[in-house]
Design an enzyme around this catalytic site. Structure first.
Site, PDB file in Angstrom:
ATOM      1  N   LYS A   1       0.842  -1.192   0.000  1.00 26.94           N
ATOM      2  CA  LYS A   1       0.000   0.000   0.000  1.00 26.94           C
ATOM      3  C   LYS A   1       0.877   1.241   0.000  1.00 26.94           C
ATOM      4  CE  LYS A   1      -3.608   2.350   2.611  1.00 26.94           C
ATOM      5  NZ  LYS A   1      -4.594   2.257   3.692  1.00 26.94           N
TER       6      LYS A   1
ATOM      7  N   LYS B   1      -2.196  -1.574  -3.839  1.00 25.87           N
ATOM      8  CA  LYS B   1      -3.089  -0.420  -3.796  1.00 25.87           C
ATOM      9  C   LYS B   1      -2.284   0.874  -3.869  1.00 25.87           C
ATOM     10  CE  LYS B   1      -6.139   1.808  -0.577  1.00 25.87           C
ATOM     11  NZ  LYS B   1      -6.292   2.092   0.798  1.00 25.87           N
TER      12      LYS B   1
HETATM   13  C1  PBG Z   1      -7.608   3.157   5.610  1.00 22.23           C
HETATM   14  C2  PBG Z   1      -7.839   3.066   4.153  1.00 22.23           C
HETATM   15  C3  PBG Z   1      -7.649   4.046   3.153  1.00 22.23           C
HETATM   16  C4  PBG Z   1      -8.155   3.485   1.970  1.00 22.23           C
HETATM   17  C5  PBG Z   1      -8.583   2.201   2.271  1.00 22.23           C
HETATM   18  N1  PBG Z   1      -8.360   1.957   3.619  1.00 22.23           N
HETATM   19  C6  PBG Z   1      -7.155   5.438   3.222  1.00 22.23           C
HETATM   20  C7  PBG Z   1      -5.780   5.744   3.634  1.00 22.23           C
HETATM   21  O1  PBG Z   1      -4.936   4.881   3.810  1.00 22.23           O
HETATM   22  O2  PBG Z   1      -5.535   6.941   3.810  1.00 22.23           O
HETATM   23  C8  PBG Z   1      -8.240   4.177   0.642  1.00 22.23           C
HETATM   24  C9  PBG Z   1      -9.327   3.711  -0.260  1.00 22.23           C
HETATM   25  C10 PBG Z   1      -9.645   4.616  -1.398  1.00 22.23           C
HETATM   26  O3  PBG Z   1      -9.016   5.664  -1.615  1.00 22.23           O
HETATM   27  O4  PBG Z   1     -10.583   4.279  -2.134  1.00 22.23           O
HETATM   28  N2  PBG Z   1      -6.299   3.234   6.017  1.00 22.23           N
END
Ligand code: PBG
Length: 327
Positions: free
Chosen positions: A194, A247
């Site tokens: 991520k 992601k």
């Molecule tokens: C929580 C999380 C996030 C997303 C999914 N789980 C945001 C982040 O890490 O700031 C992003 C999902 C999206 O942008 O559609 N940590």
């Protein structure tokens, strides 16, 4: 032209093109993310994500039925609590927003598969994904909080948990607490790779989870790095992740490809809020053909090596796959 080789021969008719497609997709591989809020009678459109909504618990069943009817079989639930505090304690309470959403959802639409996002950022007053020590997110202090949040989700009925916080060692901590409590069969999908991404912008508005200070770069990955993504994925598999996720999706197709070649577990990709918002905005301006772009973008993620796709376009994609437009 003398060549016997004419690549166009295989493109002659739609039947033939469909026969020789290299990338096959199925609606069973789609996961639809949804946002649940406190309150009553709420079905509020998210301004930066037209077509996506906040649902209160009483409005959730109808929305879930619509998902099931579209042919999508799985949802990912995000909760937005009423109260936030330093540690994010409403994440693991028995009557928390996700816990009650699971109860309501499973009762109303039991045929769906329920995955929950496990993270602290929607629940902490500072918006970071873990417990703080000064201004630093304290990795090891966060692990037990994530573990008990995951356990409370599973107790409330989650079929799978998906930690998205990017703390080191969290998959192991979650696997351990689930096993100790007899949930040996509940899979973990790790947000393993991520990146610290500006593409999460609309989500943070939707989930009210933007960090109050600083950014997430001390725990989410630097987008200059791909090899490090393989390291993260392999580590999580070792810790017991049953699926690993990359992601965002579109700007990271190279990472999806490399990770999928290195691990022997299913690889998921999350086409995030900013990707959705870009397509939506251009479509609303009449600058692109929405359906065609959605199909092309989703196919590229599968072609890169993902076997599972999380997307706000899941319901539409299920229809396109059913119609044979893609897949
Ligand atoms: C929580 C999380 C996030 C997303 C999914 N789980 C945001 C982040 O890490 O700031 C992003 C999902 C999206 O942008 O559609 N940590």
């Amino acid at each position: 032209m003398n060549s016997k080789k004419r690549p166009r021969r295989l493109r002659g008719t739609e039947t033939l093109r469909n026969m020789v497609r290299e990338t096959r997709m199925d609606k069973a591989s789609l996961i639809y993310p949804m946002f649940v809020v406190e309150g009553k009678g709420i079905r509020r459109e998210i301004p930066s994500m037209p077509g996506q909504y906040h649902y209160s618990l009483d409005m959730l069943p109808a929305a879930l039925e619509e998902v099931a009817k579209s042919g999508v079989s799985s949802v990912m639930l995000f909760g937005i609590p009423e109260k936030k505090d330093e540690l994010g304690s409403s994440a693991w309470v028995e009557d928390g927003i996700i816990q009650r959403a699971l109860e309501a959802g499973k009762k109303a639409v039991p045929e769906l598969y329920y995955i929950t996002d496990v993270c602290m950022c929607e629940y902490t007053s500072h918006g970071h994904c873990g417990a703080l020590c000064g201004r630093h997110v304290d990795n090891d202090r966060t692990l037990p909080l994530l573990a008990k949040t995951a356990l409370s989700h599973v107790r409330a009925g989650a079929d799978m948990v998906a930690p998205s916080d990017m703390m080191d060692g969290r998959v192991e901590a979650i696997r351990q607490i689930l096993d100790e409590n007899g949930y040996l069969e509940t899979p973990i999908m790790s947000y393993a790779v991520k990146y610290a991404s500006a593409f999460y912008g609309p989500f943070r508005e939707a989930a009210d989870s933007a960090p109050a200070f600083g950014d997430r770069k001390t725990y989410q990955m630097d987008y200059h790095n791909a090899k490090e993504g393989i390291k993260e994925a392999l580590l999580d598999v070792e810790e017991g992740a049953d699926l690993v996720m990359v992601k965002p999706a579109l700007s990271y197709l190279d990472v999806i490809r490399r990770v999928s070649e290195q691990v022997c577990v299913p690889v998921a990709a999350y086409s995030v809020s900013g990707e959705y918002a870009m397509i939506k905005a251009a479509a609303m301006k009449g600058w692109i053909d929405e359906a065609s772009v959605v199909c092309e973008a989703a196919t590229s993620v599968y072609r890169a090596g993902a076997g599972v796709l999380l997307t706000y376009y899941a319901k539409e994609l299920a229809r396109f796959m059913e119609e044979g437009r893609i897949g």
